[in-house]
Every structure is written in C-alpha cells, then in structure tokens.
Design a protein around this motif. Sequence first.
Motif, PDB file in Angstrom:
ATOM      1  N   ALA B 198       0.841  -1.210   0.000  1.00  0.00           N
ATOM      2  CA  ALA B 198       0.000   0.000   0.000  1.00  0.00           C
ATOM      3  C   ALA B 198       0.872   1.255   0.000  1.00  0.00           C
ATOM      4  CB  ALA B 198      -0.915  -0.021   1.221  1.00  0.00           C
ATOM      5  N   LEU B 199       1.969   1.207   0.745  1.00  0.00           N
ATOM      6  CA  LEU B 199       2.868   2.368   0.807  1.00  0.00           C
ATOM      7  C   LEU B 199       3.482   2.652  -0.564  1.00  0.00           C
ATOM      8  CD1 LEU B 199       4.561   4.473   2.372  1.00  0.00           C
ATOM      9  CD2 LEU B 199       6.234   2.670   2.773  1.00  0.00           C
ATOM     10  N   VAL B 200       4.009   1.611  -1.185  1.00  0.00           N
ATOM     11  CA  VAL B 200       4.670   1.803  -2.490  1.00  0.00           C
ATOM     12  C   VAL B 200       3.668   2.299  -3.525  1.00  0.00           C
ATOM     13  CG1 VAL B 200       5.776   0.561  -4.390  1.00  0.00           C
ATOM     14  CG2 VAL B 200       6.564   0.225  -2.060  1.00  0.00           C
ATOM     15  N   ILE B 201       2.487   1.684  -3.546  1.00  0.00           N
ATOM     16  CA  ILE B 201       1.487   2.115  -4.534  1.00  0.00           C
ATOM     17  C   ILE B 201       0.995   3.522  -4.193  1.00  0.00           C
ATOM     18  CG2 ILE B 201      -0.770   1.600  -5.526  1.00  0.00           C
ATOM     19  CD1 ILE B 201      -0.135  -1.332  -5.317  1.00  0.00           C
ATOM     20  N   GLY B 202       0.859   3.810  -2.897  1.00  0.00           N
ATOM     21  CA  GLY B 202       0.462   5.169  -2.492  1.00  0.00           C
ATOM     22  C   GLY B 202       1.476   6.207  -2.961  1.00  0.00           C
ATOM     23  N   LEU B 203       2.742   5.906  -2.800  1.00  0.00           N
ATOM     24  CA  LEU B 203       3.792   6.838  -3.262  1.00  0.00           C
ATOM     25  C   LEU B 203       3.783   6.965  -4.782  1.00  0.00           C
ATOM     26  CD1 LEU B 203       6.722   5.816  -0.898  1.00  0.00           C
ATOM     27  CD2 LEU B 203       5.495   7.982  -0.894  1.00  0.00           C
ATOM     28  N   LEU B 204       3.520   5.857  -5.425  1.00  0.00           N
ATOM     29  CA  LEU B 204       3.445   5.885  -6.896  1.00  0.00           C
ATOM     30  C   LEU B 204       2.274   6.778  -7.332  1.00  0.00           C
ATOM     31  CD1 LEU B 204       5.210   4.505  -8.991  1.00  0.00           C
ATOM     32  CD2 LEU B 204       3.647   2.569  -8.984  1.00  0.00           C
ATOM     33  N   ILE B 205       1.160   6.664  -6.632  1.00  0.00           N
ATOM     34  CA  ILE B 205      -0.009   7.497  -6.957  1.00  0.00           C
ATOM     35  C   ILE B 205       0.348   8.974  -6.764  1.00  0.00           C
ATOM     36  CG2 ILE B 205      -2.334   8.131  -6.168  1.00  0.00           C
ATOM     37  CD1 ILE B 205      -2.713   5.101  -5.477  1.00  0.00           C
ATOM     38  N   ARG B 206       1.040   9.265  -5.671  1.00  0.00           N
ATOM     39  CA  ARG B 206       1.418  10.661  -5.407  1.00  0.00           C
ATOM     40  C   ARG B 206       2.321  11.187  -6.525  1.00  0.00           C
ATOM     41  NH1 ARG B 206       3.798  12.361   0.368  1.00  0.00           N
ATOM     42  NH2 ARG B 206       5.764  11.549  -0.413  1.00  0.00           N
TER      43      ARG B 206
END
Lengths: 493, 226
Positions: B198-206
Amino acid sequence: MNVDGLPALILLIPLAGAVSTLLIQKAAPLLTLLTAAVTLILTVLAALQVESGGPLTGGHGLFVLDALGALYLLPVGFVYFTSSLYAIGYLQARRQKHPDEAPPRFRQYFPLMNIFALVILAVPVVANFALMWIAIELTTVFSAFLVAYEDRPEALEAAWKYVMLTSMGAMIALLGVLMLYYGTHAVGQPPTWQGLITAAPRIPAPLLLLAFVLWLIGFGAKAGLVPMHTWLPDAHSQAPASVCAVLSGVETGAALYMLLRIYPALTANPGVHDPGAWYMTVGLITVGSAAFMLLQVHDFKRMFGYSTIEHMGIILTACGLGAAIHEQGMVYQLFAHSFVKPFCFYAAGLAGVVFGTQEIMRVRGLISRSPAVGWALLVSTLAIAGAPPFALFLSEYEILARGYASGQYVPTGLLTVFIVLAFIALVYQVSRIAFGEPSAAAEGSSWSKVRVPWSSLIALSIAFLPVVIFGIYLPPQLAQLVHQAAGLLEVHG
Amino acid sequence: MGADHVVALSIDGSIAALFIVLGLGVMVARQMLASLRFFMWQSVALAASALVLAVDLHIYSLFWVALITVVSKVLAVPWVLRWAAGEEVYGCREVDQALDIPVSVLVASVLALVTWFAMVPTLPIFASGVPFAHINLPAGMVMVLWGAFTVALRRESVAQLMGLLIMENGAFFGSIAIVHNLTVIVEIAVAVDVPILALVIGLLIRNIRRVTGSTLAGALDSLHER
C-alpha cells in the motif's frame, strides 16, 4: 567454514549493503559494487558446495538450497554484480543526456537495488513456499521505483502497469500457494519442494490442479506469459538498462522457477492427466505471440522485452515437451538466458546513451558511431536469438532435438517455426540499428558529446564472457550442477 | 456435526455474506473515501471470521491472524495511504469507472456464479477436518475475481489499489478455513507485505499526480505498439 551458514550469509550481505547505502549515500555506488562482488563469490561457493556435497540447509529448516536453486543463484549473483558496476557510469550518462528532465532518483537507486537483489536471492534459498511467494511479491514492491527511476509520465505509467499486473498475479498465486500449504500439511509433509513432491500422490487431484491453475495465472503474470505479459515490454522500455538486466535476466525467471518446480508434483499425482499439455499450450502461445510482436516492435529495449517473453515461452514449452527428463536443455535454457539477457540490455542501454533515443526508426549506423557498443548489440542479439556458438544455441538445439526424438512433431515443429521467426525478427531489427549511415536524427543530436562511461563498458565486457564461454565450454562442476538440477525436475510416479 | 459447529457455521456464513457485500461496496462506491471504508470494514469481517474459526476449532494461531489483520489492514493501510497519498484518497472525489454500476453488478454476479461452479468439484475434498471451507473458500475466490475485475473496471489509481487489496482479503478469507499452521514468520511477513504494498502504490499514486496532474490510471496509455 560452516557451509550451512552460506544461505543465510547470501541474504545478509545484500541486507548489509542496503543499510550501508542508506547510511553512507555518497559511497552508495561503491558499497553496492562491493556488496554485489561478495554476494557473487558466495553464490559461486554455495553452488560448488551443492554440486559436491548435496543441498545446503540452515536456519533450523528456514533455508534449503538444492541444485536447481544453486543454478538459479549463480546468474542472480552475476547480474547483481555487473548491474551494479554498469549503473555507476550509465545513470550519470543518462542524466547528462537528458538534462532538461526531472532529476532521477539517484540517491534511492542503490539502496533499492540492494533490497531488490536480496528478495530475488531469497526465492531459491528459503525452504517454505509461502515465504517464496512473499519474496516474489516483494521483488515487485522494491523494484517499482527502479522502473519509475526517471520520473517521467511514461516511466510512471510503466511502473503502474508493472505493479498492478504483477501484484494481481501475486494475489491469485497466493490462494494457490495456501492451497498447496493445506495439501502438504494434510498428508503430514512440510511446505517445501521435497515435501510437496512426497505429498503429491496423496493430495486430491482437483486441489492440486486448482492450485496449479492459480499458480499458472499468478506467477505467469510475473514471468510475462501471454496474455498476462503486457507490463513487461513497457517496463523494459522505461526502466534504466541496469534495472532491465535484473528484471529480465533473473526476476522473470524467479516466477518461472516456481512454475517449473511444481511440475514434478503434478506428474507425481495419478489423478492429474498430462500436465505437460498445460505447459506446452501456454508456452507455445507465449513464444508465438512474442515472435510476431518482435516483427513490429519500434523500440529496441522493448524488443529485448519481447525476447524475454519468447524465452519464458520456450522454457515452458520445453517443460511440457518433457525435455527435463534426464535432459538438460530446459534447465540450461533458463540458466543461459539469465546470463545472455543482461548483456543485451547493457548494450541496448549504451546504444540509447549514444543516440539519445530508443526508437529503431530513428537510429542507424551504431557501429560507425560507437564500434564497441554497436558490435556488442549485434553479438548480444545473435546470442539471444540462439545463434551458434553461443550458449542458447546449445539449449535450444537440445530442446528441439529431444522434442523431435520423442515424436512430438507438431508442438516441436511449431516451436521451431516460432524460434526461427523470432531469430529473423531480432536480427532484422538490430541490423537496421547497427549498420548503414548514421541517421539524420543521430547526426542532429548531441551524440558526439556523450562519452560511453567506462564502468558500463567494463560491465559490458564482463557480461560478454559467460555468453561466449558457456557456448563452447562448460566447466565440469557446472555441467554436473545442471545435470543435478535437471534431475530435480524429473518426472515421478 | 456438533451444535457448536452449527452455530459457528451460521455465524461464519453471515460474515461471509457481509464480506461479499462489502466487497461489492468497494467495487461500486462512487467516492474514494467510501471505497477505502468498505475495504476497512471488509477487513474487519475477515478478522471476525478468523475469530469465529479460532474459537470453534480451538486453533489459537487464528487469533493472531485476526489481530494481524486488524493491525495491518484496518489501521496500518489507511494510515500509510493517508501519509503517502492523503489528498488523493481523502479528498471527496468521484471515482471514474469504465462501466456503469448496474452493468458492473451484473458482471460481478456472473463472475460469482462462474466461481461457484468452478469451486464445487473441490469442496468435497475439504469436507472433513475443515468444516468452514465450503463457506470461506468460494467467498474468498469470488473476492479474488471481483478484486481483479475492480482493477479492470476502475480508472482511478486509488480505486485500482482497493481492488488489489480486496483480492488479498479474498485470498486470506479463503485460506483461513484450510490453513491453520502458517508459521509465525510467514504470518508476520504477510502482515508486513500488505502495508508495504500500500505504501509503495500510495507513493506511486502521489508521483503520478505530481507528474501528470491527475490520478487517473486509465489515462496512462502512451506505451503500446503502434
């Protein structure tokens, strides 16, 4: 030296590398190189030990390294080392070539590469296949920002597709992994490869088949099997070449490794009829699709991405043909591809540095502009296409010869046609890049100001060595390890 | 089958129904925050099912599964997403999707039926020893497919992430009924894996929003063969 500690040490060194590169960022490239060099030495020692003394175990059953795992570890260690060396100059050269673009994640690159290498190394080392699943899932997580290294919309798009598709695959595979966990436990066996093969005859066939289908879809997405392959050419066109070398050389192989290792369990179960047909069908669809895509590809890094898809398909088809039975073609194909593909990407990456573009239509005359890079690209293409005297020629010949000898004319014939088609496509595309007068686009660009970085050239030269050596000479210990690894995939029952 | 099992099966069946409905909520919710809340409640349902199984089967490792589920999915994932992509998730934004809601529900129903018929041949295998398998496994498998469908259906990156997370919930909802012997290290690793993802995908989204000005994953369509 206590050899039982080797598997744990192989994982601890990259972990130490990751931590040290986070703490001492200025020395990160050299620390990564040092870490990778030590890891490479350890993987060679582990392989020699497995070849002479049998599987290594350690960590109270947490680690088991057998011949197939050791054979897979060797290219991982090698690519980790050459990629770390290549990246030192290459990342800087790309930055000079695109000064107007957002600054790349140089500071994050080396810690992430160390962790990425750590989780790939964990796949053949850990004993429990639920932990292997976690390692494979984490390869995606830790390489996402390596794919998106350049922070451009296209790179982020590639990273997004990569993460979503392979993570979806991982979630599907998870259910399959846990079903096999249940299956082995129900008959009193541990969730290890050996436990699975022992348990396989007593696991209900529908359960084994359902778990296999989930693995095929799930791990197949990560391995780039058609139709779950769409992330792969995109990621390879956008990621730095040093990352592509790891992705293509060993990461896709990790997922395929899982699919190969379940094969003996399927054949050991009398209720599972002809599991080879699954492998052969998916493998042939994959090889065929990749061969046709290679004809119309427009980006030379994407081209090598499709070539990876082709090779994953060849290995799967070979498994279905039964080439693993006392034979070494399929295992050697997996091994040789892991060594040859990084060489291809190193050459392609430098060609991109020389021309400032990866568009096949826009680049001509690479050999006259940069003879070393041009010849490297041409030779790497011939090697990956399966031309003699390179290693992949031997393995492809072995697979096809065994296929015809066993009377499987239709699938072997199709495989032959697809391999030849891919060969023609690859050689045609690269001959356009390598030969001829330099194109106007190249002339107009600032290519002449770009110097090919020395560290990348050294890495390219080192990567060339196994490509040519393993085609003409296989050290006896390595030949024995290949033989032992093929024996592990032998059909049971 | 004892009376305890009947009560527990009935409770677990109700939880499975709730689990399915909450998954449908993730799939069709019009706002991103609502989609996240449906996911959190679905994770609570997963933990509740693990508790019911733990009590009924006297398998105490399932208490850990329940606890880890709550900590990693109900607490850690929303916290990580708020940290990594707070504005994208917590802004009251409408979610764009490829199909309208009635058609999506229709496709989801067909997927559920197909899953049920695909699972039927395997269910007798689990009849003895794992009494909850015939409830949890089909429900979990439905959720794995619905999650994949959500990723394909939604055009927003955050909503696609929710699809991925309900796939993971589905895999675990199915597996808690059959696998009771995961070692502690595996449980911890799986628990850590989800927030990291979730963190990696969240950062990717940002980053996608920063570079492209939008979080519409469906608009990322420049890479393909011509």
